[in-house]
Design an enzyme around this catalytic site. Structure first.
Site, PDB file in Angstrom:
ATOM      1  N   LYS A 211       0.843  -1.207   0.000  1.00 38.94           N
ATOM      2  CA  LYS A 211       0.000   0.000   0.000  1.00 38.94           C
ATOM      3  C   LYS A 211       0.874   1.251   0.000  1.00 38.94           C
ATOM      4  O   LYS A 211       0.632   2.204  -0.756  1.00 38.94           O
ATOM      5  CB  LYS A 211      -0.940  -0.025   1.220  1.00 38.94           C
ATOM      6  CG  LYS A 211      -2.020  -1.101   1.092  1.00 38.94           C
ATOM      7  CD  LYS A 211      -2.769  -1.385   2.388  1.00 38.94           C
ATOM      8  CE  LYS A 211      -3.696  -2.578   2.202  1.00 38.94           C
ATOM      9  NZ  LYS A 211      -4.398  -2.993   3.435  1.00 38.94           N
TER      10      LYS A 211
ATOM     11  N   GLN B 161      -4.422  -1.807   9.707  1.00 36.32           N
ATOM     12  CA  GLN B 161      -4.294  -3.120   9.072  1.00 36.32           C
ATOM     13  C   GLN B 161      -4.845  -4.215   9.994  1.00 36.32           C
ATOM     14  O   GLN B 161      -4.452  -4.315  11.153  1.00 36.32           O
ATOM     15  CB  GLN B 161      -2.814  -3.393   8.731  1.00 36.32           C
ATOM     16  CG  GLN B 161      -2.586  -4.659   7.945  1.00 36.32           C
ATOM     17  CD  GLN B 161      -3.238  -4.642   6.556  1.00 36.32           C
ATOM     18  OE1 GLN B 161      -3.162  -3.652   5.833  1.00 36.32           O
ATOM     19  NE2 GLN B 161      -3.887  -5.727   6.183  1.00 36.32           N
TER      20      GLN B 161
ATOM     21  N   ASP C 119     -11.007   2.398   4.229  1.00 37.82           N
ATOM     22  CA  ASP C 119     -11.263   0.958   4.125  1.00 37.82           C
ATOM     23  C   ASP C 119     -12.762   0.664   3.989  1.00 37.82           C
ATOM     24  O   ASP C 119     -13.152  -0.445   3.649  1.00 37.82           O
ATOM     25  CB  ASP C 119     -10.729   0.224   5.372  1.00 37.82           C
ATOM     26  CG  ASP C 119      -9.354  -0.397   5.124  1.00 37.82           C
ATOM     27  OD1 ASP C 119      -9.025  -0.650   3.944  1.00 37.82           O
ATOM     28  OD2 ASP C 119      -8.626  -0.638   6.108  1.00 37.82           O
TER      29      ASP C 119
END
Ligand code: NAP
Length: 292
Positions: free
Chosen positions: A52, A96, A119
């Site tokens: 990412k 994460q 997200d």
């Protein structure tokens, strides 16, 4: 049979984003900025976050990687998120997953400002998705929709079978495929671990999205001739002959299933790359909504 190559489809998205960021930079405005929080040292999470950050660099986004020890308390993690929420230079925040067992995933997701929820896991984002309102779409289902669009895979009127109902993949995927939009309008069947007759249901699928996390679960005898098969699964399977000691397997037994399909995603090189593309698009969207 068409291989739905994530390298090709994600490249198209990334290149478009790059061009947009170049334009932003030319105007002298600050650049979009993604903050990622990585807790502990889970090998797979390290790999995902590194990818990412690398993509942020390539597109021209700023990025901040915050590494925290896996014994951090939930309160400390929430305090870090709150700082990022209040930092005007940060457009998107991702934490994460998975988190250490002593931290509630739900509390952490709820702590993120919905305006920075790139997200798309916050209930505000999910609620908007369900109602068909503009929102951050969770990156993996978003990436799959971008892939369908890139390869012009029509979905209208098709029967889609989604295996898995998780909040990050299966559930939002089923909502998107059933929604009234160009790459939606499917009739969707959602399957899970309590679904009887899974083989028979899969055989009815014009589109199958396998997101259950069981290596090579979907076999040729579960797939109708000409179906489109999207393989979301990523499972590390031990293999002493492999350089790293393991191989990445999808949820679909690719070699036997592929010849039956009209189109299929490989693993690796399929949905994983599209997930990053989805996240990057969400980051620019967050910037445009709140960035100056
Ligand atoms: P998850 O939270 O573990 O959810 C798995 C889902 O599959 C659950 O709904 C579960 O049913 C269902 N399931 C499990 N075994 C089943 C079976 N035998 N038959 C039918 N359904 C079954 O997993 P996830 O987070 O959605 O991830 C799924 C897979 O995608 C994993 O391999 C993950 O690593 C991968 N993934 C890949 C990407 C990418 O970018 N490519 C992104 C995210 C995830 P119940 O609800 O009944 O338990």
């Amino acid at each position: 049979m068409l291989i739905l190559d994530g390298k090709i489809a994600s490249r198209a998205v990334i290149d478009t984003l790059k061009t947009e960021v170049e334009q932003i930079k030319l105007t002298g405005k600050r650049t979009p900025h993604l903050a990622a929080i990585l807790i502990g040292n889970n090998g797979a999470s390290e790999t995902y976050v590194a990818s990412k950050v690398k993509h942020c660099d390539e597109i021209g986004f700023g990025s901040t990687l915050i590494r925290l020890a896996d014994n951090i308390s939930e309160a400390e993690l929430i305090a870090t998120i709150t700082e990022l929420n209040n930092n005007d230079a940060i457009d998107g925040i991702l934490v994460q997953l998975p988190l250490p067992k002593h931290i509630s995933e739900q509390n952490i997701i709820m702590a993120i400002n919905p305006a920075k929820d790139v997200d798309g896991f916050h209930p505000v984002s999910v609620g908007k998705l369900v109602q068909g309102l503009p929102t951050f779409i969770p990156a993996t289902p978003y990436g799959i929709m971008l892939m369908l669009e890139h390869f012009n895979i029509t979905t209208k009127g098709k029967h889609a079978v989604v295996i898995g109902r998780s909040n990050i993949v299966g559930r939002p995927m089923s909502i998107l495929l059933s929604s009234n939009q160009p790459y939606g309008n499917c009739t969707v069947t959602v399957c899970h671990s309590h679904t009887p007759n899974l083989n028979e249901i899969c055989l009815q699928g014009d589109i199958i999205v396998a997101a259950l996390g069981r290596a090579e679960f979907v076999k040729a005898n579960m797939v109708k001739e000409g179906a489109v098969v999207i393989d979301v699964g990523i499972t590390r399977v031990e293999d002493p002959t492999a350089k790293k000691g393991y191989r990445i397997k999808g949820d679909v037994a690719y070699n036997e299933v592929a010849p039956r399909t009209s189109a299929i995603t490989p693993v690796p090189g399929g949905v994983g790359l599209m997930t990053i593309a989805g996240l990057m698009k969400n980051t620019l969207q967050a910037y445009k909504a709140i960035g100056k």
